[in-house]
Every structure is written in structure tokens, then in C-alpha cells.
Motif scaffolding. Structure first.
Motif, PDB file in Angstrom:
ATOM      1  N   GLN A   1      25.770  65.572  18.533  1.00  0.00           N
ATOM      2  CA  GLN A   1      26.122  66.915  18.100  1.00  0.00           C
ATOM      3  C   GLN A   1      24.965  67.537  17.335  1.00  0.00           C
ATOM      4  OE1 GLN A   1      29.020  67.343  14.963  1.00  0.00           O
ATOM      5  NE2 GLN A   1      29.714  69.335  15.707  1.00  0.00           N
ATOM      6  N   LEU A   2      24.592  68.762  17.706  1.00  0.00           N
ATOM      7  CA  LEU A   2      23.602  69.518  16.952  1.00  0.00           C
ATOM      8  C   LEU A   2      24.333  70.257  15.839  1.00  0.00           C
ATOM      9  CD1 LEU A   2      20.514  69.662  17.601  1.00  0.00           C
ATOM     10  CD2 LEU A   2      21.921  68.831  19.490  1.00  0.00           C
ATOM     11  N   VAL A   3      23.998  69.918  14.607  1.00  0.00           N
ATOM     12  CA  VAL A   3      24.617  70.562  13.441  1.00  0.00           C
ATOM     13  C   VAL A   3      23.519  71.338  12.726  1.00  0.00           C
ATOM     14  CG1 VAL A   3      25.870  70.206  11.285  1.00  0.00           C
ATOM     15  CG2 VAL A   3      26.334  68.734  13.245  1.00  0.00           C
ATOM     16  N   ARG A   4      23.473  72.635  13.010  1.00  0.00           N
ATOM     17  CA  ARG A   4      22.430  73.490  12.450  1.00  0.00           C
ATOM     18  C   ARG A   4      23.036  74.393  11.372  1.00  0.00           C
ATOM     19  NH1 ARG A   4      17.910  73.283  15.671  1.00  0.00           N
ATOM     20  NH2 ARG A   4      18.169  72.576  17.836  1.00  0.00           N
TER      21      ARG A   4
ATOM     22  N   ASP B   1      23.821  78.018  12.150  1.00  0.00           N
ATOM     23  CA  ASP B   1      24.928  78.305  13.060  1.00  0.00           C
ATOM     24  C   ASP B   1      26.287  77.977  12.454  1.00  0.00           C
ATOM     25  OD1 ASP B   1      23.347  79.264  15.153  1.00  0.00           O
ATOM     26  OD2 ASP B   1      22.911  77.246  15.857  1.00  0.00           O
ATOM     27  N   GLY B   2      26.287  77.377  11.258  1.00  0.00           N
ATOM     28  CA  GLY B   2      27.552  77.070  10.605  1.00  0.00           C
ATOM     29  C   GLY B   2      28.361  75.990  11.291  1.00  0.00           C
ATOM     30  N   THR B   3      27.697  75.089  12.005  1.00  0.00           N
ATOM     31  CA  THR B   3      28.402  74.032  12.729  1.00  0.00           C
ATOM     32  C   THR B   3      28.968  72.993  11.766  1.00  0.00           C
ATOM     33  OG1 THR B   3      26.790  74.326  14.504  1.00  0.00           O
ATOM     34  CG2 THR B   3      28.216  72.399  14.630  1.00  0.00           C
ATOM     35  N   VAL B   4      30.189  72.563  12.046  1.00  0.00           N
ATOM     36  CA  VAL B   4      30.850  71.543  11.237  1.00  0.00           C
ATOM     37  C   VAL B   4      30.742  70.199  11.957  1.00  0.00           C
ATOM     38  CG1 VAL B   4      33.038  70.786  10.234  1.00  0.00           C
ATOM     39  CG2 VAL B   4      32.450  73.224  10.272  1.00  0.00           C
ATOM     40  N   PRO B   5      30.302  69.126  11.285  1.00  0.00           N
ATOM     41  CA  PRO B   5      30.203  67.823  11.946  1.00  0.00           C
ATOM     42  C   PRO B   5      31.528  67.397  12.565  1.00  0.00           C
ATOM     43  CG  PRO B   5      29.083  67.766   9.843  1.00  0.00           C
ATOM     44  CD  PRO B   5      29.807  69.075   9.891  1.00  0.00           C
ATOM     45  N   ALA B   6      31.452  66.856  13.769  1.00  0.00           N
ATOM     46  CA  ALA B   6      32.647  66.436  14.505  1.00  0.00           C
ATOM     47  C   ALA B   6      32.861  64.939  14.359  1.00  0.00           C
ATOM     48  CB  ALA B   6      32.505  66.795  15.985  1.00  0.00           C
ATOM     49  N   ALA B   7      34.080  64.542  14.098  1.00  0.00           N
ATOM     50  CA  ALA B   7      34.408  63.123  13.972  1.00  0.00           C
ATOM     51  C   ALA B   7      34.177  62.411  15.299  1.00  0.00           C
ATOM     52  CB  ALA B   7      35.866  62.968  13.547  1.00  0.00           C
ATOM     53  N   GLY B   8      33.633  61.196  15.212  1.00  0.00           N
ATOM     54  CA  GLY B   8      33.464  60.385  16.410  1.00  0.00           C
ATOM     55  C   GLY B   8      32.172  60.601  17.160  1.00  0.00           C
ATOM     56  N   HIS B   9      31.287  61.470  16.650  1.00  0.00           N
ATOM     57  CA  HIS B   9      30.027  61.747  17.341  1.00  0.00           C
ATOM     58  C   HIS B   9      28.867  61.701  16.358  1.00  0.00           C
ATOM     59  CE1 HIS B   9      32.299  63.070  20.879  1.00  0.00           C
ATOM     60  NE2 HIS B   9      33.067  63.738  20.040  1.00  0.00           N
TER      61      HIS B   9
ATOM     62  N   LEU C   1      24.334  66.981  24.888  1.00  0.00           N
ATOM     63  CA  LEU C   1      24.026  67.581  23.593  1.00  0.00           C
ATOM     64  C   LEU C   1      24.767  68.902  23.455  1.00  0.00           C
ATOM     65  CD1 LEU C   1      20.145  67.104  23.621  1.00  0.00           C
ATOM     66  CD2 LEU C   1      21.885  65.514  22.787  1.00  0.00           C
ATOM     67  N   SER C   2      25.511  69.047  22.370  1.00  0.00           N
ATOM     68  CA  SER C   2      26.273  70.270  22.133  1.00  0.00           C
ATOM     69  C   SER C   2      26.569  70.395  20.653  1.00  0.00           C
ATOM     70  CB  SER C   2      27.583  70.257  22.939  1.00  0.00           C
ATOM     71  OG  SER C   2      28.380  71.392  22.648  1.00  0.00           O
ATOM     72  N   ASP C   3      26.958  71.602  20.251  1.00  0.00           N
ATOM     73  CA  ASP C   3      27.422  71.808  18.875  1.00  0.00           C
ATOM     74  C   ASP C   3      28.942  71.758  18.779  1.00  0.00           C
ATOM     75  OD1 ASP C   3      27.572  74.244  20.412  1.00  0.00           O
ATOM     76  OD2 ASP C   3      28.026  75.299  18.548  1.00  0.00           O
ATOM     77  N   ALA C   4      29.641  71.824  19.924  1.00  0.00           N
ATOM     78  CA  ALA C   4      31.091  72.027  19.951  1.00  0.00           C
ATOM     79  C   ALA C   4      31.855  70.714  20.062  1.00  0.00           C
ATOM     80  CB  ALA C   4      31.465  72.945  21.108  1.00  0.00           C
ATOM     81  N   ALA C   5      32.760  70.472  19.113  1.00  0.00           N
ATOM     82  CA  ALA C   5      33.507  69.217  19.071  1.00  0.00           C
ATOM     83  C   ALA C   5      34.318  68.975  20.330  1.00  0.00           C
ATOM     84  CB  ALA C   5      34.421  69.211  17.839  1.00  0.00           C
ATOM     85  N   ALA C   6      35.026  69.995  20.827  1.00  0.00           N
ATOM     86  CA  ALA C   6      35.885  69.815  21.996  1.00  0.00           C
ATOM     87  C   ALA C   6      35.071  69.446  23.235  1.00  0.00           C
ATOM     88  CB  ALA C   6      36.700  71.086  22.252  1.00  0.00           C
ATOM     89  N   GLU C   7      33.873  69.995  23.350  1.00  0.00           N
ATOM     90  CA  GLU C   7      33.005  69.662  24.483  1.00  0.00           C
ATOM     91  C   GLU C   7      32.503  68.228  24.362  1.00  0.00           C
ATOM     92  OE1 GLU C   7      29.928  72.587  24.554  1.00  0.00           O
ATOM     93  OE2 GLU C   7      31.329  74.263  24.753  1.00  0.00           O
ATOM     94  N   LEU C   8      32.105  67.854  23.179  1.00  0.00           N
ATOM     95  CA  LEU C   8      31.636  66.484  22.945  1.00  0.00           C
ATOM     96  C   LEU C   8      32.745  65.477  23.209  1.00  0.00           C
ATOM     97  CD1 LEU C   8      29.714  67.340  19.690  1.00  0.00           C
ATOM     98  CD2 LEU C   8      28.624  66.529  21.806  1.00  0.00           C
ATOM     99  N   ASP C   9      33.963  65.802  22.778  1.00  0.00           N
ATOM    100  CA  ASP C   9      35.107  64.917  23.017  1.00  0.00           C
ATOM    101  C   ASP C   9      35.327  64.719  24.515  1.00  0.00           C
ATOM    102  OD1 ASP C   9      35.553  64.717  20.306  1.00  0.00           O
ATOM    103  OD2 ASP C   9      37.206  66.167  20.272  1.00  0.00           O
TER     104      ASP C   9
END
Length: 226
Positions: free
Chosen positions: A201-204, A207-215, A182-190
Motif C-alpha cells: 500500500q502506498l501511504v502518502r 493524499d491522506g491515505t490511511v494504512p490498511a490492515a493486513g498489507h 501497488l495501490s493506495d486503496a484498502a478494498a483493492e488491496l484486499d
């Protein structure tokens, strides 16, 4: 079947603003006095030398080290000696009651439920293991360190590298496919997905998180079904 859950901290269990607006400024302000008081101690002296080596410093004075560390804090550089020194400084702040670590209500509630179900919980953060222990030992909900079976930091490897997640899986003796990261960061999830882990992906909004493609993404821990 998911047998373990690996969580990031900043932007995942806790707000980005707590780290950015509370912890980072505290360490930034305290650095000069901390190094002046402790630079001769072996563990701190070793970290200072690592900073010099990493930054290409040849000056033996502490002032260039302080300046470099402060620049790294402003850049949020994922430097192991910086993170370790920050953890040492934050320990004093927690002990003095200068702040308590933020934890989202939903993260506390669901992590507790998973712990009560005997789900194995682990942390992987760019903050040092000691900083993680301090963080979860002084949350707004109290000490929850006992919920976690293990902790990992950048000494395991960069969070953007699939090899780091493979190393974590090997250390906890589980196949990557049985771990949910579980993470908010696209590169970590990838990177975790490339290693074979499941991801959310946690999109809160806060926190201004942007949804990451593929997750798959969720707005809170309440939406995660195991």
C-alpha cells in the motif's frame, strides 16, 4: 518470485488532487459541449445509450444524460461509459496543453529502474485504457507509455473483486503469486490479496491515505524492494 508489477494510478503513482482538482473539473465543464458536438457519432452514441441504460433514463434528450454524468463525476462513480467519455474529453485537454499529468518523483524514478531491469509493468485503473495512455503519454516527465507491457480498466471487472485480479493474471499468463499489486486503496488491496497476489500500500501524507490492515505499506516507491 515477483515477475510483474501491477500499479494503480490515483494515489499510487500520482496525486489524488490532480485527478480530483484538474481532470474531473475539466471533464465536468466540457461535457455539455462535447456531447452536443459528438452525440451523433456511433461510438459516442453507444456510450450515451449505456449511460441511459445504467441510469434508468428514458428521455431521449441529452440534458438528463449530462446531468447524470455530472452527478457521477461528483460521486467519482466507477462507471465504464463515464470513464470512457472522460477519456475522450481529456484527450482534447492534453492535446491543447491545458495540463500535464502529475507523477510522483519516486514513482517515475523507480518505474524507470524497473523498466530498465526488464521487469514487466502493468496498469490497472478505474480510468479507461485510453485515459491511461493519455495520462502516461503526457506526464510532467514526458511520455512513459513504453514502459508498460499492458493496461487494464473496469472492462476487466471491478477493482474490488478478486476475480478481476485473477483475470488479469490469466491474461498476462502469470500466477497471481508472481505479481505485486501497488495501490493506495484498502478494498483493492484486499481483492488482489484474495486472488493470491502480493500487495504493497502506498501511504502518502499528501493524499491522506490511511494504512490498511493486513498489507505492508510504504511512503514511496523507493521503499519497495523487489
Amino acid at each position: 518470485m515477483i515477475k510483474a508489477i501491477l500499479v494503480d494510478i490515483e494515489g499510487t503513482t500520482s496525486s489524488i488532487s490532480f485527478v480530483r482538482d484538474v481532470l474531473f473539473p475539466y471533464a465536468y465543464d466540457a461535457l455539455p459541449a462535447f456531447l452536443a458536438a459528438h452525440a451523433a457519432e456511433p461510438d459516442v452514441a453507444e456510450l450515451v445509450q449505456q449511460v441511459r441504460d445504467e441510469g434508468g433514463l428514458t428521455d431521449t434528450d441529452l440534458e438528463p444524460v449530462v446531468d447524470l454524468l455530472r452527478r457521477w463525476i461528483r460521486e467519482d462513480r466507477k462507471s465504464t461509459p463515464l470513464k470512457t467519455l472522460q477519456g475522450m474529453i481529456w484527450e482534447a485537454g492534453y492535446a491543447d496543453g491545458a495540463y500535464k499529468a502529475h507523477l510522483y518523483d519516486d514513482a517515475w524514478r523507480v518505474l524507470k529502474a524497473w523498466h530498465d531491469r526488464r521487469m514487466k509493468l502493468y496498469v490497472y485503473s478505474s480510468g479507461s485504457v485510453r485515459a491511461q495512455e493519455l495520462f502516461f503519454g503526457h506526464t510532467v516527465f514526458g511520455d512513459i507509455n513504453g514502459w508498460f507491457a499492458g493496461r487494464f480498466d473496469t472492462t476487466t471487472g471491478p477493482k474490488q473483486s478478486p476475480d478481476s485480479y485473477r483475470a488479469i493474471a490469466a491474461q498476462i499468463d502469470l500466477a497471481p503469486a508472481s505479481i505485486l499489486f501497488l495501490s493506495d486503496a484498502a478494498a483493492e488491496l484486499d481483492a488482489a490479496a484474495a486472488a493470491g497476489m502480493h500487495t504493497r500500500q502506498l501511504v502518502r501524507p499528501a493524499d491522506g491515505t490511511v494504512p490498511a490492515a493486513g498489507h505492508a505499506n510504504v511512503a514511496s516507491f523507493d521503499e519497495i524492494v523487489i
